[in-house]
Scaffold this active site. Structure first.
Site, short mmCIF file in Angstrom:
data_model
loop_
_atom_site.label_atom_id
_atom_site.label_comp_id
_atom_site.label_asym_id
_atom_site.label_seq_id
_atom_site.Cartn_x
_atom_site.Cartn_y
_atom_site.Cartn_z
N ASP A 25 18.04 58.35 74.43
CA ASP A 25 16.74 57.06 74.48
C ASP A 25 16.22 57.17 73.19
O ASP A 25 14.98 57.04 73.03
CB ASP A 25 15.93 57.37 75.42
CG ASP A 25 15.26 56.02 75.86
OD1 ASP A 25 15.47 55.17 75.09
OD2 ASP A 25 14.34 55.98 76.66
N HIS B 261 9.94 54.28 65.94
CA HIS B 261 9.19 53.24 65.64
C HIS B 261 8.60 53.78 64.44
O HIS B 261 8.40 54.89 63.74
CB HIS B 261 7.77 53.36 66.69
CG HIS B 261 8.31 52.91 67.93
ND1 HIS B 261 8.54 51.52 68.24
CD2 HIS B 261 8.54 53.44 69.34
CE1 HIS B 261 8.82 51.48 69.50
NE2 HIS B 261 8.85 52.56 70.11
ZN ZN Z 1 14.58 52.20 79.20
#
Ligand code: ZN
Length: 425
Positions: free
Chosen positions: A304, A308
């Site tokens: 995942d 950012h």
């Molecule tokens: Zn997700």
């Protein structure tokens, strides 16, 4: 063009064995002890290293097109290579959303020209990730999408999710969910429990995740479709997956490295790099996820990877964007959480990051079999190192592991026989 990797420990389906591996013309030409022609091969000394199939990540955010200030395919794939990954799947929440063949093809073309690892796009399940009209899944598949997902958002309407599962099954595409009921999340900032109370942050009940896991598993069983449950973070979530698997539903699941090692206690100090969706849970959840990996309830580990920009994180805790830049710490975090304490053997962990994910999305790789593309990671299992996010190749420096000491590190990565990471950075 030959490369001979010698003196290493080969990670094979039946265990770890000393041996050599010969790469020729980008493919694995031979492996074992003897009986092959090495000729004028370039020799790589892998003393003390594991010679593993390259890691395969079913869940990442490469941010391109649209969010190039967070990450690009060029930087994201270099970060992946540094983490030992040779194949990564990228989610559709780009700008524009990857809900058309044009965007899928753009990502593949960019990856071919500017990337260093294999990139497999995941198409949107609904147009614009709006949870309403279904995307043209056939077109997405034809252009190279390996699954469909509205990841980042849950499909709120249960009937829409049922239709998405049914439609995707016509094309043999897995649907990856993002299990989160936003009404239950209710703008929460972290896991609901002791630490949210102590820190005065609004909590997110685990029910926000578990109710959608249960709903989606039930719907997948109902219409006999293929569901892949993303980033399971709670003990209850794993229990639900176990229940539906036992009933024979066509369901697989992943968890992410941070849920196996970091906990909601890490939010103490309000470091926004700990803010992630679903949120970091508790030690008991981590222990249950490890048990679920060991008994096969959870099939694989996916990063995942969610890079950012500092501006998206340099905010008060509840307002900061969710996500962890995960490629470059995944192996070390998993090694430290699973192998060092003896929960898993090295080959068991590596199968959760290589052959298992390859099988789930029918991707090439995940094996050192002769004739296959030479996607290989050399891993130093005893290397101890301190995470320094400023040295990340990813543009996203957002990691709760910065400054932490980890065991297990990638030394070199090859994709199709080409060295894409040589350990120098
Ligand atoms: Zn997700």
């Amino acid at each position: 063009m030959k490369i001979l990797i010698q003196n290493g420990d080969l990670v094979l389906p039946d265990g770890i064995k000393k041996g050599k591996l010969l790469i020729e013309d980008g493919k694995i030409a031979a492996l074992g002890d003897s009986g092959f022609e090495t000729g004028d091969a370039e020799v790589v000394d892998a003393t003390g290293l594991l010679v593993s199939p390259g890691l395969i990540d079913l869940h990442s955010h490469l941010r391109e097109p649209g969010f190039e200030y967070k990450e690009t395919i060029a930087t994201g794939t270099r970060a992946a290579a540094k983490g030992g990954f040779t194949s990564v799947c990228c989610m559709a929440n780009t700008k524009p959303v990857n809900d058309t063949a044009a965007v899928t093809e753009l990502i593949r073309l960019k990856a071919e020209r500017e990337g260093v690892v294999r990139v497999y796009p995941i198409g949107a399940a609904t147009k614009g990730l709006k949870g309403e009209e279904l995307a043209e899944m056939g077109e997405l598949k034809e252009s190279g999408a390996v699954a469909v997902s509205d990841d980042g958002k849950s499909i709120a309407d249960a009937n829409r999710m049922r239709l998405a599962l049914t439609y995707a099954s016509h094309f043999g595409l897995p649907v990856v969910n993002h299990p989160e009921d936003l009404n239950l999340t209710n703008n929460g900032a972290m896991n609901e429990g002791y630490w949210s109370t102590v820190l005065g942050l609004s909590g997110i009940t685990r029910a926000a995740e578990e109710t959608i896991i249960a709903r989606d598993c039930h719907l997948a069983a109902l219409v006999n479709a293929r569901l892949h449950v993303a980033h399971v973070s709670t003990a209850g979530g794993a229990d639900i997956v176990r229940y539906y698997k036992a009933k024979g539903a066509n369901i697989t699941a992943e968890t992410a490295p941070h849920y196996l090692y970091a906990t909601d206690e890490w939010v103490d100090g309000y470091d926004t790099s700990t803010r992630v969706s679903p949120p970091l849970r508790t030690k008991d959840d981590a222990a249950s996820l490890i048990a679920a990996l060991k008994d096969g309830t959870i099939d694989c580990i996916a990063t995942d990877h969610a890079p950012h920009h500092i501006d998206d994180k340099n905010l008060e805790y509840a307002l900061a964007s969710t996500g962890i830049s995960g490629f470059e710490t995944a192996l070390g975090v998993c090694w430290t959480a699973l192998v060092v304490p003896g929960h898993m053997k090295p080959e068991e962990l590596l199968s959760c990051m290589t052959s298992a994910p390859a099988k789930l999305f029918s991707l090439p790789g995940g094996t050192l079999a002769v004739g296959e593309p030479a996607d290989v990671a050399l891993i130093d299992p005893s290397a101890e190192w301190v995470v320094d996010s400023s040295s990340f190749l990813s543009k996203g420096k957002n990691t709760p592991f910065n400054g932490k000491k980890l065991t297990g590190r990638v030394a070199r990565t090859f994709v199709g026989g080409v060295c894409v990471y040589d350990g120098s950075v």
